[in-house]
Write an enzyme that holds these catalytic residues in place. Structure first.
Site, PDB file in Angstrom:
ATOM      1  CB  SER A 129      -0.272  13.828   0.971  1.00  0.00           C
ATOM      2  OG  SER A 129       0.252  13.910   2.276  1.00  0.00           O
TER       3      SER A 129
ATOM      4  CG  ASP B 250      -4.972  10.728   6.813  1.00  0.00           C
ATOM      5  OD1 ASP B 250      -3.877  10.560   7.378  1.00  0.00           O
ATOM      6  OD2 ASP B 250      -5.110  11.338   5.742  1.00  0.00           O
TER       7      ASP B 250
ATOM      8  CG  HIS C 145      -1.873   9.979   4.485  1.00  0.00           C
ATOM      9  ND1 HIS C 145      -2.528  11.173   4.740  1.00  0.00           N
ATOM     10  CD2 HIS C 145      -0.794  10.308   3.732  1.00  0.00           C
ATOM     11  CE1 HIS C 145      -1.864  12.167   4.179  1.00  0.00           C
ATOM     12  NE2 HIS C 145      -0.817  11.668   3.554  1.00  0.00           N
TER      13      HIS C 145
END
Ligand code: MLT
Length: 206
Positions: free
Chosen positions: A108, A158, A189
């Site tokens: 991320s 996501d 995610h």
């Protein structure tokens, strides 16, 4: 494992026992810290040395590697500056611990700064696994990525990373010469078992 500070980055360094493996530079997501990805690193690259810094930006109480103006909207001046700071930290840590150039494994926000490292300071990394990454720059800089292997693992569901953004990143890196393997998994995610299996297999070729 104790956290130490080098060139202002709190970090953990875990020496490995398998010198055939490149060290991993573990870069956590928003709200994580230097301990977050150690277990993942041990699982996907047993025996590799692990270098895991904590992002220096605080969003509320949540550490990050660079500032953002909104979700998915980055402060690119800050991103550039923080990317160079992180690159300098890695160079310093390599000297201090006597390790080879690492492969980044970023999740991320950590994946986004790893992508920025590839574009702005490609000499720092031998390759990168970008987990739930997006394109960090609106107009990405040119870089010579001819020797770099990159794995991008995206989640089809996501809610944070738009699919076209991850595709744009893959296109940018490929256009600069990197060897990019981009997989879109049936995931959100968060990381899934499929991510871990693919990452482990990809790292065997690193
Ligand atoms: C970022 O800010 O880097 C991305 O939006 C992902 C996140 O950390 O939430």
């Amino acid at each position: 494992m104790d956290t130490v500070a080098t060139a202002d980055f709190h970090h953990v360094y875990e020496p490995g026992f398998d010198t055939s493996r490149p060290p991993l530079l573990l870069l956590h997501g928003t709200g994580g810290d230097e301990h977050d990805l150690l277990g993942l690193g041990q699982t996907v690259a047993p025996g590799a040395s692990l270098l895991s810094p904590r992002g220096q930006v605080l969003e509320g109480a949540m550490p990050r590697f660079f500032r953002r103006l909104a979700e998915g909207v980055f402060d690119e001046d800050d991103l550039r500056r923080r990317t160079h700071d992180l690159a300098d930290f890695v160079a310093h840590a390599r000297q201090r611990y006597g390790i080879a150039a690492p492969v980044a494994v970023g999740f991320s926000n950590g994946a986004n700064i790893a992508a920025s490292l590839l574009l702005l300071r490609p000499e720092v990394l031998v390759g990168a696994a970008l987990l739930r990454a997006m394109s960090p720059f609106a107009k990405p800089p040119q870089a010579d990525l001819a020797e770099k292997r990159v794995l991008i693992l995206s989640g089809a569901a996501d809610p944070i990373i738009p699919a076209q953004d991850a595709q744009r990143l893959a296109k940018t890196l490929t256009g600069n010469g990197a060897s990019v393997d981009h997989r879109v998994l049936p995931a959100g995610h968060g990381l899934s078992q499929a991510d871990i299996g693919l990452l482990k297999g990809w790292l065997l070729g690193a």
